[in-house]
Scaffold this active site. Structure first.
Site, PDB file in Angstrom:
ATOM      1  N   ARG A  99      87.967  43.466 -50.969  1.00 37.94           N
ATOM      2  CA  ARG A  99      86.518  42.935 -49.998  1.00 37.94           C
ATOM      3  C   ARG A  99      87.199  42.553 -48.920  1.00 37.94           C
ATOM      4  O   ARG A  99      88.188  41.099 -49.068  1.00 37.94           O
ATOM      5  CB  ARG A  99      85.367  42.067 -50.772  1.00 37.94           C
ATOM      6  CG  ARG A  99      84.806  41.313 -50.089  1.00 37.94           C
ATOM      7  CD  ARG A  99      83.201  40.349 -50.547  1.00 37.94           C
ATOM      8  NE  ARG A  99      83.013  41.522 -50.937  1.00 37.94           N
ATOM      9  CZ  ARG A  99      81.644  41.757 -51.079  1.00 37.94           C
ATOM     10  NH1 ARG A  99      80.875  40.566 -51.410  1.00 37.94           N
ATOM     11  NH2 ARG A  99      80.430  42.301 -51.850  1.00 37.94           N
ATOM     12  N   HIS A 118      80.179  49.945 -46.453  1.00 36.85           N
ATOM     13  CA  HIS A 118      80.073  48.953 -48.232  1.00 36.85           C
ATOM     14  C   HIS A 118      79.474  49.672 -49.476  1.00 36.85           C
ATOM     15  O   HIS A 118      79.106  50.505 -49.204  1.00 36.85           O
ATOM     16  CB  HIS A 118      79.357  48.043 -48.531  1.00 36.85           C
ATOM     17  CG  HIS A 118      78.937  47.119 -49.515  1.00 36.85           C
ATOM     18  ND1 HIS A 118      79.576  47.123 -50.735  1.00 36.85           N
ATOM     19  CD2 HIS A 118      78.354  46.177 -49.247  1.00 36.85           C
ATOM     20  CE1 HIS A 118      79.742  46.217 -51.541  1.00 36.85           C
ATOM     21  NE2 HIS A 118      78.501  45.524 -50.909  1.00 36.85           N
ATOM     22  N   GLN A 176      78.029  49.706 -52.628  1.00 35.11           N
ATOM     23  CA  GLN A 176      76.264  49.625 -52.753  1.00 35.11           C
ATOM     24  C   GLN A 176      75.877  50.881 -51.707  1.00 35.11           C
ATOM     25  O   GLN A 176      74.587  51.025 -52.793  1.00 35.11           O
ATOM     26  CB  GLN A 176      76.609  48.768 -51.024  1.00 35.11           C
ATOM     27  CG  GLN A 176      74.610  48.274 -51.305  1.00 35.11           C
ATOM     28  CD  GLN A 176      74.644  46.511 -52.266  1.00 35.11           C
ATOM     29  OE1 GLN A 176      75.446  46.516 -52.381  1.00 35.11           O
ATOM     30  NE2 GLN A 176      73.421  47.723 -52.732  1.00 35.11           N
ATOM     31  N   ASP A 188      68.696  43.739 -44.767  1.00 32.49           N
ATOM     32  CA  ASP A 188      69.610  43.274 -45.715  1.00 32.49           C
ATOM     33  C   ASP A 188      69.104  41.675 -44.715  1.00 32.49           C
ATOM     34  O   ASP A 188      68.683  41.670 -44.193  1.00 32.49           O
ATOM     35  CB  ASP A 188      71.282  43.660 -45.239  1.00 32.49           C
ATOM     36  CG  ASP A 188      72.191  43.678 -45.457  1.00 32.49           C
ATOM     37  OD1 ASP A 188      71.862  42.391 -46.122  1.00 32.49           O
ATOM     38  OD2 ASP A 188      73.578  44.045 -45.480  1.00 32.49           O
ATOM     39  N   CYS A 224      70.198  45.328 -50.925  1.00 30.16           N
ATOM     40  CA  CYS A 224      72.041  45.372 -51.641  1.00 30.16           C
ATOM     41  C   CYS A 224      71.661  43.437 -51.555  1.00 30.16           C
ATOM     42  O   CYS A 224      72.260  43.389 -52.854  1.00 30.16           O
ATOM     43  CB  CYS A 224      72.539  45.269 -50.679  1.00 30.16           C
ATOM     44  SG  CYS A 224      72.897  44.566 -49.439  1.00 30.16           S
ATOM     45  N   ARG A 284      75.169  48.985 -59.757  1.00 25.57           N
ATOM     46  CA  ARG A 284      75.798  48.403 -58.749  1.00 25.57           C
ATOM     47  C   ARG A 284      77.371  48.742 -59.930  1.00 25.57           C
ATOM     48  O   ARG A 284      78.139  49.911 -60.282  1.00 25.57           O
ATOM     49  CB  ARG A 284      76.851  47.146 -58.797  1.00 25.57           C
ATOM     50  CG  ARG A 284      75.936  46.731 -57.437  1.00 25.57           C
ATOM     51  CD  ARG A 284      76.287  47.422 -55.705  1.00 25.57           C
ATOM     52  NE  ARG A 284      77.799  46.869 -56.212  1.00 25.57           N
ATOM     53  CZ  ARG A 284      77.779  46.534 -55.114  1.00 25.57           C
ATOM     54  NH1 ARG A 284      77.060  45.249 -54.630  1.00 25.57           N
ATOM     55  NH2 ARG A 284      79.453  46.224 -54.657  1.00 25.57           N
TER      56      ARG A 284
END
Ligand code: CP
Ligand code: NVA
Length: 313
Positions: free
Chosen positions: A110, A137, A140, A232, A271, A299
């Protein structure tokens, strides 16, 4: 048994996966989820003896815990590395890659700049997984579209309306959704649209798969008739200095009861982390249309499927 088409690969962009590969991951995610839900244990340990290095330049709850727990549950191990130890300028990204490829079996990173994950993937001979960059992402998107697959099956022709920032999460959803032939709509304020390069790529993928991309500055227009409404944070990690101006720009883009009244059958997605009463109200987040906590659970299952296919498929 034949080798997985994903064996040894990287996942840097959501566009790295074909529709067939996404389908393979959905099937494996569903099997792992059912087994884990039933027994909290897996009959096999496909990642026994394998190690994942997790490099974090930004905070995380879900990404860290699901990758680390996922490795443990499949018999492997994960190491959590933060800014102070890697990718913080102590040594070059190439040198980090050259070290880690001799020590571990895969890297999840990340980072801020997308280019860091691209460079890690180019330099390391082991699989590199994008755990979020400013641009994308993909893990996700994989978990989110698996969440929709659980409800709708084949996602061809399913409409997802993203309301808010044309950001990393939108980019990956647009690319993966387009690959699967979905209709991906975005309602965003002027000046907060997606990257043109991503839109071009997603458009090409959508045309090939029978899906579409569309854009509006009217949230209600995007949401009407959609099967999924997604939002988001208005301010992503690294943009904190812009938070106040973003709050003003996005004020009309809140996902609330009045907005989802235009899509009473839709599932509502986020998310996480959420900023309650900003981009989404608690009433909607905790309401009957929300699948937000299914997404975060997924996830775990989707990334276990990914790790198993990349490392032991
Ligand atoms: N959705 C997500 O990636 O959460 P974290 O930032 O907590 O990992
Ligand atoms: N767009 C958000 C997603 C967090 C998981 C960010 O980049 O901060």
């Amino acid at each position: 048994m034949s080798t997985s088409p994903l064996r040894g690969r990287d996942l840097v962009s959501a566009a790295d996966l074909s529709a067939a590969e996404i389908g393979l991951l959905f099937t494996r995610s569903a099997a792992l989820k059912a087994e884990f839900r039933a027994r909290r244990r897996h009959a096999e340990a496909p990642l026994q003896g394998l190690t994942l290095a997790m490099l974090f330049q930004k905070p995380s709850l879900r990404t860290r815990v699901t990758f680390e727990a996922g490795m443990t549950q499949l018999g492997g191990h994960a190491i959590y590395l933060t800014e102070g130890t890697v990718l913080g300028g102590r040594e070059s990204v190439g040198d980090v890659a050259r070290n880690l490829e001799n020590m571990v079996d895969a890297i999840m990173a990340r980072t801020g700049p997308h280019e860091v994950v691209v460079e890690l993937a180019a330099r390391a001979s082991i699989p590199v997984i994008n755990g979020l960059t400013i641009r994308e992402h993909p893990c996700q998107a994989l978990a989110d579209l698996f969440t929709l697959y659980e409800r709708f099956g084949d996602l061809r022709g399913v409409t997802l309306a993203f309301v808010g920032d044309g950001n990393n999460v939108y980019h990956s959803l647009a690319l993966m959704g387009a690959t699967l032939g979905m209709h991906v709509r975005l309602a965003h304020p002027a000046g907060y649209g997606p990257a043109e390069r991503i839109v071009e790529r997603a458009r090409t993928l959508a045309v090939a798969a029978g899906g579409s991309l569309s854009f509006t500055q009217e949230p209600r227009e995007a949401v009407e008739g959609a099967q999924a409404v997604y939002t988001d944070a208005w301010t992503s990690m690294g943009q904190e200095a812009e938070a106040e101006e973003r709050r003003d720009a996005f004020a009309r883009f809140q996902v609330n009861a009045a907005l989802i009244a235009a899509a009473p059958e839709a599932v509502v997605m986020h998310c996480l982390p959420a900023h309650r009463e900003e981009e989404i109200t608690s009433e909607v987040m905790d309401g009957p249309q929300s699948v937000i906590f299914d997404q975060s659970e997924n996830r775990l299952h989707a990334q276990k499927a990914l790790l198993a296919e990349l490392l032991a498929g």
